[in-house]
Design a protein around this motif. Sequence first.
Motif, PDB file in Angstrom:
ATOM      1  N   LEU A 120       0.819  -1.211   0.000  1.00 37.41           N
ATOM      2  CA  LEU A 120       0.000   0.000   0.000  1.00 37.41           C
ATOM      3  C   LEU A 120       0.855   1.263   0.000  1.00 37.41           C
ATOM      4  O   LEU A 120       0.473   2.283  -0.580  1.00 37.41           O
ATOM      5  N   GLN A 121       2.032   1.209   0.642  1.00 37.00           N
ATOM      6  CA  GLN A 121       2.933   2.359   0.581  1.00 37.00           C
ATOM      7  C   GLN A 121       3.436   2.570  -0.854  1.00 37.00           C
ATOM      8  O   GLN A 121       3.635   3.716  -1.283  1.00 37.00           O
ATOM      9  N   PHE A 122       3.622   1.498  -1.586  1.00 36.46           N
ATOM     10  CA  PHE A 122       4.016   1.623  -2.985  1.00 36.46           C
ATOM     11  C   PHE A 122       2.904   2.295  -3.790  1.00 36.46           C
ATOM     12  O   PHE A 122       3.165   3.167  -4.634  1.00 36.46           O
ATOM     13  N   VAL A 123       1.659   1.894  -3.547  1.00 38.12           N
ATOM     14  CA  VAL A 123       0.526   2.532  -4.226  1.00 38.12           C
ATOM     15  C   VAL A 123       0.463   4.009  -3.862  1.00 38.12           C
ATOM     16  O   VAL A 123       0.233   4.869  -4.724  1.00 38.12           O
ATOM     17  N   ARG A 124       0.673   4.307  -2.580  1.00 39.72           N
ATOM     18  CA  ARG A 124       0.672   5.702  -2.130  1.00 39.72           C
ATOM     19  C   ARG A 124       1.722   6.517  -2.882  1.00 39.72           C
ATOM     20  O   ARG A 124       1.445   7.627  -3.345  1.00 39.72           O
ATOM     21  N   LEU A 125       2.926   5.962  -2.997  1.00 44.12           N
ATOM     22  CA  LEU A 125       3.996   6.656  -3.711  1.00 44.12           C
ATOM     23  C   LEU A 125       3.638   6.853  -5.177  1.00 44.12           C
ATOM     24  O   LEU A 125       3.891   7.929  -5.751  1.00 44.12           O
ATOM     25  N   ALA A 126       3.054   5.844  -5.809  1.00 44.46           N
ATOM     26  CA  ALA A 126       2.687   5.944  -7.224  1.00 44.46           C
ATOM     27  C   ALA A 126       1.673   7.053  -7.455  1.00 44.46           C
ATOM     28  O   ALA A 126       1.648   7.675  -8.530  1.00 44.46           O
ATOM     29  N   ARG A 127       0.833   7.337  -6.470  1.00 49.46           N
ATOM     30  CA  ARG A 127      -0.174   8.401  -6.608  1.00 49.46           C
ATOM     31  C   ARG A 127       0.437   9.798  -6.640  1.00 49.46           C
ATOM     32  O   ARG A 127      -0.248  10.765  -6.945  1.00 49.46           O
ATOM     33  N   TRP A 128       1.742   9.901  -6.343  1.00 48.56           N
ATOM     34  CA  TRP A 128       2.400  11.210  -6.328  1.00 48.56           C
ATOM     35  C   TRP A 128       3.066  11.566  -7.655  1.00 48.56           C
ATOM     36  O   TRP A 128       3.794  12.564  -7.731  1.00 48.56           O
ATOM     37  N   GLN A 129       2.855  10.752  -8.678  1.00 48.41           N
ATOM     38  CA  GLN A 129       3.316  11.063 -10.039  1.00 48.41           C
ATOM     39  C   GLN A 129       4.832  11.254 -10.126  1.00 48.41           C
ATOM     40  O   GLN A 129       5.331  12.135 -10.835  1.00 48.41           O
ATOM     41  N   GLY A 130       5.590  10.420  -9.444  1.00 46.74           N
ATOM     42  CA  GLY A 130       7.026  10.620  -9.361  1.00 46.74           C
ATOM     43  C   GLY A 130       7.789  10.431 -10.654  1.00 46.74           C
ATOM     44  O   GLY A 130       8.927  10.898 -10.779  1.00 46.74           O
ATOM     45  N   TRP A 131       7.206   9.741 -11.630  1.00 41.86           N
ATOM     46  CA  TRP A 131       7.907   9.519 -12.897  1.00 41.86           C
ATOM     47  C   TRP A 131       7.853  10.747 -13.809  1.00 41.86           C
ATOM     48  O   TRP A 131       8.629  10.860 -14.753  1.00 41.86           O
ATOM     49  N   VAL A 132       6.964  11.710 -13.521  1.00 38.40           N
ATOM     50  CA  VAL A 132       6.830  12.885 -14.392  1.00 38.40           C
ATOM     51  C   VAL A 132       8.018  13.839 -14.246  1.00 38.40           C
ATOM     52  O   VAL A 132       8.606  14.257 -15.255  1.00 38.40           O
ATOM     53  N   PRO A 133       8.422  14.206 -13.015  1.00 41.06           N
ATOM     54  CA  PRO A 133       9.541  15.159 -12.887  1.00 41.06           C
ATOM     55  C   PRO A 133      10.918  14.502 -12.899  1.00 41.06           C
ATOM     56  O   PRO A 133      11.813  14.872 -12.139  1.00 41.06           O
ATOM     57  N   TRP A 134      11.135  13.517 -13.784  1.00 43.41           N
ATOM     58  CA  TRP A 134      12.386  12.766 -13.787  1.00 43.41           C
ATOM     59  C   TRP A 134      13.580  13.643 -14.150  1.00 43.41           C
ATOM     60  O   TRP A 134      14.727  13.323 -13.834  1.00 43.41           O
ATOM     61  N   ARG A 135      13.326  14.785 -14.776  1.00 47.98           N
ATOM     62  CA  ARG A 135      14.440  15.664 -15.169  1.00 47.98           C
ATOM     63  C   ARG A 135      14.944  16.522 -14.020  1.00 47.98           C
ATOM     64  O   ARG A 135      15.998  17.135 -14.132  1.00 47.98           O
TER      65      ARG A 135
END
Length: 393
Positions: free
Chosen positions: A246-261
Motif C-alpha cells: 500500500l505504501q508503494f501505491v501511495r507513492l505511485a499516486r504522487w506522479q514521481g515519474w513525471v519530474p524525472w528531469r
Amino acid sequence: MARKQYHGPAFLSHGFRLFFLMAGLSGFLLVPGWLYLFFHGGTLPSGMVSLDWHIHEMIFGYLAAVIAGFLLTAIPNWTGRLPISGAPLACLVLLWFFGRVLMLAPVPDLVRAGGDSLFLIIMTFVAAREVKAGKNWRNAPVCLLVGLFALGNITFHVERLGMLDSDVAVRAALSVISVLIALIGGRIVPSFTTNWLIKSGAAARPVPFNSFDKAVLALTVLALAFWSMAPEGTPTGVMLILAGALQFVRLARWQGWVPWRNALVLVLHVAYLWLPVGLVLLGFAAALPEVVPMPSAGIHALTAGLMGMMTVAVMSRATLGHTGRELAAGAVGCWLYVILFTAALLRVVASLIPEFYASGVMMSGVLWSLAFLIFVVHYGAMMLTPRLVIKGT
C-alpha cells in the motif's frame, strides 16, 4: 518572552547549518570506523561491542543530528516564531557532540547512558515548547515521534546495562523514524512535486492527502509496532507486506515519474521507494524466512536506503534553499544521489546473497563514505557562510 533577531555568525543562525554539517561528517566517518572493526577486529575505548556502537551511532547519532537540524529549521516555518540561534543553538550542538564522545570514552556505563540520553530528551522538550508557543497543534504528532525516538535511545542503554531483558529498542527506533518519514515525506514529496509540475506546465498532479493515506499510515504504524515487539511470525509478516504494497501505491499516486528531469524532486521519490521495499523485505523475513533468510536486508533498505537517501535529499535541498542558492542539484548533487543509491542497493543485496556479503558490505561502505564526503565538501561551505544576497532584492 519573544526571541530577539539574531545578528551573530552565520553558522549559528539556523539549526540546519551545524547539525547538517555534523550529520554529514558522521555519515562520512562512522562507516569506515565500523568497517575497520568488522574486518580487522579490535575494541573500542568505551568497551562497547562494536556492532552495538555502529547501530547506536548511525541511528541515535547521525539520525538525531538530521532530525535536530530539520526540526530547528522547519518549526519556525510552522509556527512563525524566530528560530533558535546563537548560544542556545551552540549548546544543543555541543550536547549532541558530548554524546558522541561518551559513546567512545572509557567512562562508567551509567554516565554514558545518562549523558548520551540528554540530547534527544532536551530536543523533545524544545520541539514541544516551540509547537505549543506557536499553537501549531497540527505538528504535535511530530513532537510525539521525537519523544518516542528519545525513549528508544534510553531503552537501548537500559538493555545494554542488563536492566531490561529485551532487544526491542533498535527495532522500535527504526519504526519511529520510518513512520516519521512516512508522515513528513507524505507532505513534502507531493508538495515539492506539485510545485515543479505547476512550474513546468505539466498537467499531472499528485493525489491530495485523503482517507487512503490515513489508512496506509495507520497500517504502517500497526505493522511496525508488531515488528518491534514480535519480529518473527506470519501475522507480523503479512501486515508488513500489505503495508509495503500500500505504501508503494501511495507513492505511485504522487506522479514521481513525471519530474524525472529534476534530480531534487526525483530523489525524494526514489528515497521514499525504499520504505515499501524495506517493509516487504521485513515481511518476507518474518513470514517466509526461506525466501528472505536475513532480516538485515529489510533493515538496511530502511536505514541505508530510506533514511540515508531521504535525509541527504532533504539536507541538500534545505541547504540550497535556506542559503539563497538555486534549487538545482547540479552535476555534483546528481552524482551524490547516484552513489548513495548504489551504496544502499549493494548493502541490501549483500544481505540477500551470502556469497556476496563481505565484498558487498565493503563496497557499500566505501561508496556510502564517498557520498557523504561529497556532501560535506560540496554543501559544507554553504552551511558555514552567510546567505547569498541577490542584487536588486
